[in-house]
Design an enzyme around this catalytic site. Structure first.
Site, PDB file in Angstrom:
ATOM      1  N   LEU A  56       0.908  -1.187  -0.010  1.00 45.56           N
ATOM      2  CA  LEU A  56      -0.008   0.033  -0.024  1.00 45.56           C
ATOM      3  C   LEU A  56       0.805   1.144   0.066  1.00 45.56           C
ATOM      4  O   LEU A  56       1.876   1.222   0.594  1.00 45.56           O
ATOM      5  CB  LEU A  56      -0.933  -0.008   1.315  1.00 45.56           C
ATOM      6  CG  LEU A  56      -1.926  -1.240   1.467  1.00 45.56           C
ATOM      7  CD1 LEU A  56      -2.625  -1.031   2.797  1.00 45.56           C
ATOM      8  CD2 LEU A  56      -2.871  -0.940   0.134  1.00 45.56           C
ATOM      9  N   ASP A  57       0.420   2.195  -0.790  1.00 45.74           N
ATOM     10  CA  ASP A  57       1.448   3.657  -0.672  1.00 45.74           C
ATOM     11  C   ASP A  57       1.527   4.083   0.536  1.00 45.74           C
ATOM     12  O   ASP A  57       0.608   3.729   1.514  1.00 45.74           O
ATOM     13  CB  ASP A  57       0.687   4.488  -1.679  1.00 45.74           C
ATOM     14  CG  ASP A  57       0.789   4.069  -3.172  1.00 45.74           C
ATOM     15  OD1 ASP A  57       1.773   3.337  -3.435  1.00 45.74           O
ATOM     16  OD2 ASP A  57      -0.052   4.265  -3.982  1.00 45.74           O
ATOM     17  N   LYS A  58       2.791   4.894   0.860  1.00 48.67           N
ATOM     18  CA  LYS A  58       2.681   5.292   2.126  1.00 48.67           C
ATOM     19  C   LYS A  58       1.436   6.189   2.873  1.00 48.67           C
ATOM     20  O   LYS A  58       0.918   5.983   3.955  1.00 48.67           O
ATOM     21  CB  LYS A  58       4.192   6.302   2.253  1.00 48.67           C
ATOM     22  CG  LYS A  58       4.248   6.985   3.525  1.00 48.67           C
ATOM     23  CD  LYS A  58       5.463   7.831   3.452  1.00 48.67           C
ATOM     24  CE  LYS A  58       5.768   8.397   4.883  1.00 48.67           C
ATOM     25  NZ  LYS A  58       6.955   9.154   4.682  1.00 48.67           N
TER      26      LYS A  58
END
Length: 251
Positions: A56-58
């Site tokens: 998952l993106d930051k």
């Protein structure tokens, strides 16, 4: 406010957890100074080596899964890349989007490093990217944020059919319904409004559900993760909370 990772489901083969926004899944040269690393945190928490399956993106929060062996992780990864899995997200976007939609819009790779950014965009090969969405609710607020006297927003449930980098954010920008809280693909005037009016300074994108076949046992796993912190507070304030479960669960 405590917003630390939490184990949602664990057995001998895999571990599913809640990832808070602002945490990296694993260490990366893209953000080398960030010390909130989910993989290391969960390894310390469960006392076992874990293998990443997806990311998952930051700035995105929500449910994420890890294998407890390289073989299990590879099996789960193949499943997540096929139609055997379901990946659902919750997001808030600008405007009243259509009640439902099918976005089939190929995307070029995201250029993270300087040597990639030197290449002209026309030379970057576009990859197939498909996103499904369903509008859950809308609201019209009596504030002039852009050129209109009121501002409209939608709560959207999103299902990924492919997994390109920043796919949801890029697809909703393509629809002219950018996600709230996204500095890269969003709209700064609406991001500032949510920060000032609601104290929201994060991307309003949350991985709410992951559905997979268990890699060993013959059963289907549905793992849910409720939004937390000020994302949840916003949903409750706007009376959108009847659209999803209020407790994390698996079945």
């Amino acid at each position: 406010m405590n917003n630390e990772p939490k184990i949602i489901f664990e057995d001998d083969q895999l571990l599913a957890a809640y990832k808070p926004e602002g945490w990296l899944v694993h260490r990366s040269e893209i953000d080398r100074y960030e010390n909130r690393i989910l993989l290391q945190y969960l390894r310390d928490l469960c006392g076992q080596y874990l293998y990443p399956v997806h990311r998952l993106d930051k700035p995105t929060s929500g449910v994420i899964i890890f294998g407890k062996s390289g073989e299990i992780a590879a099996q789960l990864q193949r499943q997540l890349e096929s139609d055997n899995s379901v990946k659902k997200y919750l997001a808030v976007c600008r405007g009243h989007c259509l009640e439902q939609g099918f976005i089939d819009y190929p995307l070029p790779p995201v250029a993270d490093f300087k040597h990639q950014r030197k290449r002209p965009r026309a030379e970057l090969p576009r990859q197939p990217a498909i996103t499904l969405y369903r509008r859950l609710d809308t609201i019209e607020l009596p504030y002039e944020v852009d050129k209109y006297p009121t501002s409209r927003y939608s709560l959207v449930e999103i299902q990924l059919k492919t997994g390109r980098r920043h796919q949801i954010r890029r697809h909703f920008k393509h629809l002219h319904h950018p996600l709230i809280g996204c500095p890269k693909y969003g709209k700064s005037s609406h991001n500032r409004f949510f920060a000032q009016q609601f104290g929201i300074e994060r991307l309003l994108l949350h991985a709410i559900q992951l559905e997979i076949n268990h890699p060993i046992m013959e059963k289907r796993l549905t793992i849910n993760s409720t939004p937390k912190g000020n994302f949840l507070e916003l949903i409750e304030k706007l009376k959108w909370d009847d659209h999803f479960r209020k407790s994390e669960s698996k079945s």
